[in-house]
Design a protein around this motif. Structure first.
Motif, PDB file in Angstrom:
ATOM      1  N   ASP A   1      36.494  21.705   4.509  1.00 25.77           N
ATOM      2  CA  ASP A   1      36.655  21.451   3.095  1.00 25.77           C
ATOM      3  C   ASP A   1      35.578  20.473   2.712  1.00 25.77           C
ATOM      4  N   VAL A   2      34.917  20.978   1.474  1.00 24.82           N
ATOM      5  CA  VAL A   2      33.532  20.442   1.092  1.00 24.82           C
ATOM      6  C   VAL A   2      34.241  18.875   0.543  1.00 24.82           C
ATOM      7  N   ARG A   3      35.418  18.872   0.301  1.00 25.75           N
ATOM      8  CA  ARG A   3      36.025  17.848  -0.467  1.00 25.75           C
ATOM      9  C   ARG A   3      36.173  16.621   0.417  1.00 25.75           C
ATOM     10  N   ARG A   4      36.001  16.737   1.667  1.00 26.26           N
ATOM     11  CA  ARG A   4      35.980  15.713   2.652  1.00 26.26           C
ATOM     12  C   ARG A   4      34.996  14.953   2.548  1.00 26.26           C
ATOM     13  N   MET A   5      33.864  15.452   1.987  1.00 30.68           N
ATOM     14  CA  MET A   5      32.650  14.510   1.948  1.00 30.68           C
ATOM     15  C   MET A   5      32.612  13.468   0.660  1.00 30.68           C
ATOM     16  N   HIS A   6      31.847  12.387   0.743  1.00 29.64           N
ATOM     17  CA  HIS A   6      31.671  11.442  -0.222  1.00 29.64           C
ATOM     18  C   HIS A   6      30.343  11.469  -0.939  1.00 29.64           C
ATOM     19  N   PRO A   7      30.213  11.044  -2.058  1.00 24.88           N
ATOM     20  CA  PRO A   7      28.759  11.148  -2.642  1.00 24.88           C
ATOM     21  C   PRO A   7      27.772  10.436  -2.087  1.00 24.88           C
ATOM     22  N   PHE A   8      28.146   9.224  -1.465  1.00 24.72           N
ATOM     23  CA  PHE A   8      26.868   8.478  -0.874  1.00 24.72           C
ATOM     24  C   PHE A   8      26.324   9.325   0.277  1.00 24.72           C
ATOM     25  N   GLN A   9      27.283  10.454   1.146  1.00 19.16           N
ATOM     26  CA  GLN A   9      26.863  11.210   2.252  1.00 19.16           C
ATOM     27  C   GLN A   9      25.617  12.347   1.648  1.00 19.16           C
ATOM     28  N   GLY A  10      25.439  12.351   0.421  1.00 16.23           N
ATOM     29  CA  GLY A  10      24.301  13.014  -0.126  1.00 16.23           C
ATOM     30  C   GLY A  10      23.245  12.549  -0.265  1.00 16.23           C
TER      31      GLY A  10
END
Length: 816
Positions: A380-389
């Motif tokens: 699920d893409v929602r597991r990611m956090h903004p800083f990881q981009g």
């Protein structure tokens, strides 16, 4: 607008690789035929065309395996349906072990495969030689053979998906670049192309390594980065059988497949080469990257020894092409947290071909139903956090993630790259005290503490690792004295407004209309009764609540909260995670220590379990919440970050007299397993309900207005004895350790699998928990009269089963 594209469509898909075409195919198969797929150049021209085309089925969870298995099963049907060949050859695959540790990993995976109904065989050197006669068996100790794995032609599969989609009405347009996504009021409403606008109810971003840039322009984080991926194709190899299984030799970072009488040798080297940091060339299409023979040479040297025929065979093709990788080596799927109606399917980490059918089917159903068809939290893409981009984070992490695909998947293995992104105010103090940090969602967290003079570093193993005794000492301090955990990584949300109570009561299974200072342990359910979150809610004022959940689910849980507050209610949610540090003060001496530093009466009468209020520690005003995740008397202390160091110093100075010991997350995991405390994402998922999970005590059956999922829960409750329940296990052999997905055998048949496991130092045993199925009901009597075994690395280990936790089942200690 060009006459080759409509002005609107129900679904617009960006990207004509194998996954984008699979999504179009599966949408039309579901009856959603008003689909437009846009490809900037030509179908497959990004990554798909140069993929090796390996079709494996076994992944690290049931859900991911089901998706991969579906792809394999689909390819024959796809060929019959469309008339387009896919090149699928079910020649099996071999995983080769060159040492006992790797063999243990492969055998654990083979045991796990039994849970998923896969045909799997553990094989010895002689069996391997029969399957792969050209192989040098030096150092080979064994392997695993999956007969129904295979290989296929990625370009042909893509064309078959595209043909099938067109046959049902989808429109596929090549040589048309999408300039940007269109977003209005937080929703995706279409795309702007070089030839005009296309409005849409749903937009799907399946553009591979181009996805991150398109999403970033509308404020959406899609953390992926391209890396160079190398393989060679030899000249014709004399005597090469055409039915050779795909061969993976992870200890040499290599894979092999037969390719029309030639051998393809590919690599997942330990240190990868990120690519595209300055952007992707506008004309990139069926392009290869420059050769780097020096980079590939170590792989080739090992391969020439492993397959001696390579020494006398020329290289026909040396290929280097880009593939997208994510920070955790799992792909990105689903609706984004930032923008509604924008779905993504990208970042496939070199498993896009084998995942294409399953991922396309799952996303198509997700689009139709506006909910995932199964537990897809792993991807699920929602597991990611903004800083990881961020570009630097992705560049640094990508050097490691490619190689981790073939690295040893040790229990508790930690990433080496892109570390230090998120740190508690205590970070440097804890490191100075011997903390060995682990990383989750960017947070640096103390997992265990090394003794003075010892090496503060992991030494990995499948059995007890070098921190085992250290963690045991931390657990015993929590049992006998007091432990201090830094839990700052918790996510914290403030929910406020005149209708805050009504909103949270609708979202939560528990009654949250409680007195001020009262805490509610609760779950958030979907309409199907599955658990979307597991957390606590504290009423801190009449119209104000603090929600506390795991740091790893911060993005996902906040998105769920915001999207499920009814639009007509006066309520606002704010993420306040960065404003508060959290310390866990746990153990029988926690009350005396906190009374000493605060001067407050923290007795049972004055401060009952599951209550929360402000107290003073030193110069700081903090919130103390009497709750525990370790099964002991204790408090979580919520501290404004600027006061965190001061409060820590007060606790440490006074704590010496009470036996205070710093404790890490491995100790917490041991303790929570002894108590049978569930962990969302392992023991609790969107496919599990609170009654099966043993959390029925949380449910507010009669609260005013009900809650999301109540009707389904009532059906489960009224259906009679539960035929599926969470059960605790203790192995008779304490030297065997449980981690995840080990099969649970009962009276000679598999009845479930372990969802999480850990050694319990307070009970002196190897523990696990998992859901067990029995058609006549999972009852205490049935458990007591049955013979249970847990399969660990192809061996069955007798186990004791219990519905109650093995430590303090009556909760005497936490309420003392």
């Amino acid at each position: 607008m060009s006459n080759r594209t409509p002005t609107q469509a129900e679904v617009v898909i960006i990207g004509g690789g194998i996954v984008g075409c699979s999504i179009a195919y599966h949408l039309t198969k579901l009856g959603i035929t008003d689909v437009v797929l846009l490809e900037r150049r030509h179908l497959t021209c990004g990554t798909t065309w140069h993929a090796a085309g390996l079709i494996g089925q076994l992944r690290n969870s049931r859900q991911m395996t089901e998706l991969a298995k579906y792809t394999s099963d689909l390819l024959y049907e796809l060929e019959r349906e469309t008339g387009q060949a896919t090149g699928f050859k079910q020649n099996g695959s071999i995983g080769l072990a060159l040492n006992e540790s790797r063999f243990e990993e492969l055998k654990r995976g083979a045991s796990m495969a039994k849970n998923f109904g896969l045909d799997v065989q553990v094989v010895g050197p002689s069996d391997i030689k029969n399957l792969w006669p050209m192989l040098n068996l030096d150092s080979v100790v064994g392997g695993v053979f999956l007969p129904k794995d295979g290989q296929a032609n990625p370009t042909d599969i893509t064309q078959a998906f595209a043909k099938g989609a067109r046959m049902r009405g989808a429109k596929i347009v090549e040589n048309l670049k999408v300039e940007k996504l269109l977003v209005e009021n937080g929703r995706a409403v279409g795309v702007e192309t070089e030839e005009g606008f296309i409005k849409a109810k749903t937009v799907v971003l399946a553009a591979g390594m181009w996805s991150r840039g398109l999403a970033a322009a509308v404020g959406v984080s899609i953390p992926l980065h391209a890396a160079e991926h190398f393989y060679i194709v030899t000249e014709a190899v004399a005597g090469l059988p055409n039915n050779l299984p795909v061969l993976r030799v992870p200890d040499e970072c290599a894979y092999y497949k037969e390719d029309a009488g030639k051998l393809l040798l590919g690599a997942f080297e330990p240190v990868a080469k990120p690519w595209g940091m300055s952007g992707i060339p506008e004309d990139f299409c069926f392009d290869a990257l420059p050769d780097d023979f020096d980079h590939f040479e170590p792989i080739l040297m090992n391969a020439a020894n492993r397959v001696p025929a390579l020494e006398s065979t020329g290289i026909k093709t040396f290929f280097n092409g880009p593939e997208s990788f994510t920070p955790d080596d799992r792909y990105l799927l689903g609706e984004t947290a930032e923008v509604k109606d924008l779905f993504v399917a990208c970042g496939f980490n070199s498993i896009g071909i084998q995942s294409s059918g399953g991922a396309g089917k799952a996303l198509a159903e997700w689009i139709r139903d506006r909910r995932p068809p199964m537990d897809l939290s792993d991807v699920d893409v929602r597991r990611m956090h903004p800083f990881q981009g961020t570009k630097k984070y992705l560049h640094d992490r990508t050097t490691e993630t490619l190689g981790l695909l073939y690295a040893m998947h040790w229990p508790f293995r930690q990433f080496d790259t892109a570390r230090g992104a998120r740190r508690s105010p205590l970070h440097d103090r804890l490191v100075a005290a011997g903390a060995v940090m682990g990383e989750i969602s960017g947070w640096e967290r103390a997992n265990w503490y090394a003794e003075p003079g010892s090496t503060a570093k992991y030494e990995y193993d499948w059995g007890p690792q070098n921190w085992f005794k250290n963690s045991a000492a931390e657990c015993l301090a929590v049992r006998d004295a007091v432990g201090l955990f830094d839990q700052t990584s918790f996510a914290k949300f403030l929910v406020q407004g005149p209708d805050a109570t009504k909103a949270l009561n609708w979202i939560s299974v528990s009654e949250v209309d409680v007195p001020l200072g009262k805490m509610a342990y609760t779950q958030w359910l979907n309409p199907q009764g599955g658990m979307e979150a597991d957390l606590t809610i504290t009423r801190i004022a009449t119209n104000s609540y603090m929600v506390v959940t795991a740091g790893a689910t911060q993005t996902r849980d906040f998105s769920w909260l915001q999207r499920n507050i009814p639009e007509n209610l006066r309520c606002v949610a704010t993420d306040i995670s960065s404003s508060l540090a959290v310390f866990g003060v746990m153990g029988p001496n926690s009350r005396a220590l906190l009374e000493k530093v605060s001067g407050e009466d923290l007795s049972n009468d004055a401060f009952p379990f599951a209550t929360s209020r402000e107290i003073q520690i030193g110069y700081a005003r903090v919130r103390a919440s009497r709750i525990t995740f370790v099964g002991e008397l204790g408090w979580e202390i919520y501290i404004p970050v600027e006061f965190a160091l001061h409060v820590y110093e007060e606790l440490v100075r006074e704590g010496e007299a009470f036996g205070l010991k710093l404790a890490g997350y491995h100790a917490m995991n041991s303790c929570r397993t002894e108590k049978g405390y569930r962990h969302w994402g392992h023991d609790l998922t969107i496919e599990d309900n609170p009654l099966e999970a043993g959390l029925g005590f949380c449910v507010g059956w009669e609260k005013e207005g009900g809650f999301i999922g109540l009707d389904v829960l009532r059906e489960v409750k009224n259906a009679g004895p539960l035929t599926r329940r969470m059960v605790q296990f203790q192995l008779e052999d304490p030297s065997k350790l449980l981690y995840h997905e080990e099969p649970i055998w009962c009276n000679g048949r598999i009845v479930g699998s372990i969802t999480s496991g850990m050694y319990g130092h307070r009970v002196g045993g190897s523990l696990g928990m998992g859901y067990v199925n029995n058609a006549d009901g999972v009852t205490a009597d049935w458990l007591a009269s049955s013979k249970f075994e847990i399969e660990v690395a192809w061996q069955k280990v007798p186990a004791k089963a219990s519905l109650a936790p093995f430590y303090d089942p009556k909760n005497v200690r936490i309420k003392s």
